[in-house]
Design a protein around this motif. Sequence first.
Motif, PDB file in Angstrom:
ATOM      1  N   ALA A 220       0.824  -1.212   0.000  1.00 39.36           N
ATOM      2  CA  ALA A 220       0.000   0.000   0.000  1.00 39.36           C
ATOM      3  C   ALA A 220       0.857   1.261   0.000  1.00 39.36           C
ATOM      4  O   ALA A 220       0.499   2.274  -0.612  1.00 39.36           O
ATOM      5  N   LEU A 221       1.996   1.207   0.689  1.00 38.95           N
ATOM      6  CA  LEU A 221       2.883   2.373   0.714  1.00 38.95           C
ATOM      7  C   LEU A 221       3.456   2.650  -0.671  1.00 38.95           C
ATOM      8  O   LEU A 221       3.599   3.813  -1.078  1.00 38.95           O
ATOM      9  N   GLN A 222       3.782   1.593  -1.394  1.00 40.79           N
ATOM     10  CA  GLN A 222       4.323   1.769  -2.745  1.00 40.79           C
ATOM     11  C   GLN A 222       3.284   2.372  -3.687  1.00 40.79           C
ATOM     12  O   GLN A 222       3.621   3.150  -4.574  1.00 40.79           O
ATOM     13  N   HIS A 223       2.017   2.014  -3.472  1.00 43.16           N
ATOM     14  CA  HIS A 223       0.953   2.453  -4.387  1.00 43.16           C
ATOM     15  C   HIS A 223       0.108   3.579  -3.796  1.00 43.16           C
ATOM     16  O   HIS A 223      -0.933   3.924  -4.358  1.00 43.16           O
ATOM     17  N   PRO A 227      -6.741   5.568   3.332  1.00 44.41           N
ATOM     18  CA  PRO A 227      -5.776   6.285   4.157  1.00 44.41           C
ATOM     19  C   PRO A 227      -4.550   5.422   4.437  1.00 44.41           C
ATOM     20  O   PRO A 227      -4.660   4.194   4.417  1.00 44.41           O
ATOM     21  N   PRO A 228      -3.398   6.030   4.685  1.00 41.64           N
ATOM     22  CA  PRO A 228      -2.181   5.261   4.940  1.00 41.64           C
ATOM     23  C   PRO A 228      -2.266   4.530   6.277  1.00 41.64           C
ATOM     24  O   PRO A 228      -3.151   4.797   7.090  1.00 41.64           O
ATOM     25  N   PHE A 229      -1.324   3.619   6.502  1.00 43.79           N
ATOM     26  CA  PHE A 229      -1.346   2.833   7.737  1.00 43.79           C
ATOM     27  C   PHE A 229      -1.254   3.713   8.973  1.00 43.79           C
ATOM     28  O   PHE A 229      -1.727   3.344  10.049  1.00 43.79           O
ATOM     29  N   THR A 230      -0.670   4.891   8.834  1.00 42.25           N
ATOM     30  CA  THR A 230      -0.525   5.794   9.981  1.00 42.25           C
ATOM     31  C   THR A 230      -1.864   6.292  10.502  1.00 42.25           C
ATOM     32  O   THR A 230      -1.956   6.769  11.632  1.00 42.25           O
ATOM     33  N   VAL A 235      -8.783   6.047  12.193  1.00 40.68           N
ATOM     34  CA  VAL A 235     -10.039   6.216  11.468  1.00 40.68           C
ATOM     35  C   VAL A 235     -11.049   5.169  11.919  1.00 40.68           C
ATOM     36  O   VAL A 235     -12.235   5.460  12.133  1.00 40.68           O
ATOM     37  N   ALA A 236     -10.601   3.931  12.084  1.00 44.17           N
ATOM     38  CA  ALA A 236     -11.504   2.856  12.506  1.00 44.17           C
ATOM     39  C   ALA A 236     -12.075   3.124  13.890  1.00 44.17           C
ATOM     40  O   ALA A 236     -13.282   2.972  14.126  1.00 44.17           O
TER      41      ALA A 236
END
Length: 399
Positions: A220-223, A227-230, A235-236
């Motif tokens: 996911a970071l590459q693409h 929202p990002p993992f951070t 958010v959840a």
Amino acid sequence: MASTESPAPGSVAGTISANAARLSEALNNHMRNSFQPESRKKLRKFHPAEVSELTGISMSNLRTRHQEGDFPDVETDGRGRRLYCAEEIDQIRHVMAKTGRNGEAYLPGRREGDGLQVISIVNFKGGSSKTTTAIHLAQRYALRGYRVLAIDMDPQASLTTMFGYRPEIEFAETGTIYDALRYEDPVPLSQVVRKTYFHNLDLVPAGLLLSEYETETAYALQHRIEPPFTQRLSVAIGEIEEDYDLVIIDCPPQLGFTTMSSLLASTGLLITVVPSMLDVASMAQFLEMAGETVRTLEESTGPTDWKFLKFLIARYEPTDVPQAQMAGFLRSILLDQVLTTPMLKSTAISDAGMTQQTIYELDPNQVVRKTLDRILESVNGMADEFEKIIQQAWGRRTI
């Protein structure tokens, strides 16, 4: 191309798989036998002295209020002694909030303007009592009147198991925190929240599938998937924020994306450490790595707003001279960041764990009273000290 066939029975992989299946079935049978006749765990009832300690209502006032009809009728044992379920304790607490002196003290949770407190229990090393600390804090605060959500962020799912589940069976494919964090079709966190046998305490389970979050996050970071993992855990949690006062997260024993997601969603950290040279050295490495990682992430996410960072000395044996010396060393370096009350090493905790129980679930009549009193004094003292820190984070004065 990797083979899709099942491993041959005589192969090493086949032996490992067979052992896993046998262990899983044996553990499942063990848990069913432990919790018969119910298929799920059920919380015991509490004696008047325990209710008095949990609520701050004196024993005499407890008796008087019952005689006057202010409190609900409760079950009595063969000697006529009252027995309270957790829901009844909560009802009594709400009666006192309306009619008692300094009533708001009986409802210690969030008030208007208070933010949700999200607390991660962390350490880089396994065996440092993270799960033991997480579940005891969660249960203690639920009994104290807080609305608590426990989130298991460890793929090994020890916290989930302590709540009476078999994660490799019940959550093999769905139903865990992974469902809310995954990058493809995540679900609202509310869909994986489970009510527990503990009043005021809900659980978000974990399972082995959560380990996929590590590899998926790298992709996911590459693409640049949003929202990002951070932000994903934050958010959840935001979706269910109004339903709880406290969120307690049990983190895995490594500094991967799962742990970092937890740290960045937190308002405070509690780091457990066993007072031995190896454990302290491991913790020092964890702190260095975590500090560098968070510092790097803050460049893109902004400052991390932790209200507190505290250390808990765990599995402590006061008669062990090297441990006592190491505990003193930690306090001399980290000063008031170390909680005054340590969590003692106790046979009561280890024996209770054999049936996936905590010291709050044990029947006091089935444990050596002196042993139970000793560990209750330690765990309650630690939890109460940490509770004051939570209250201070809400801007409340504590004695």
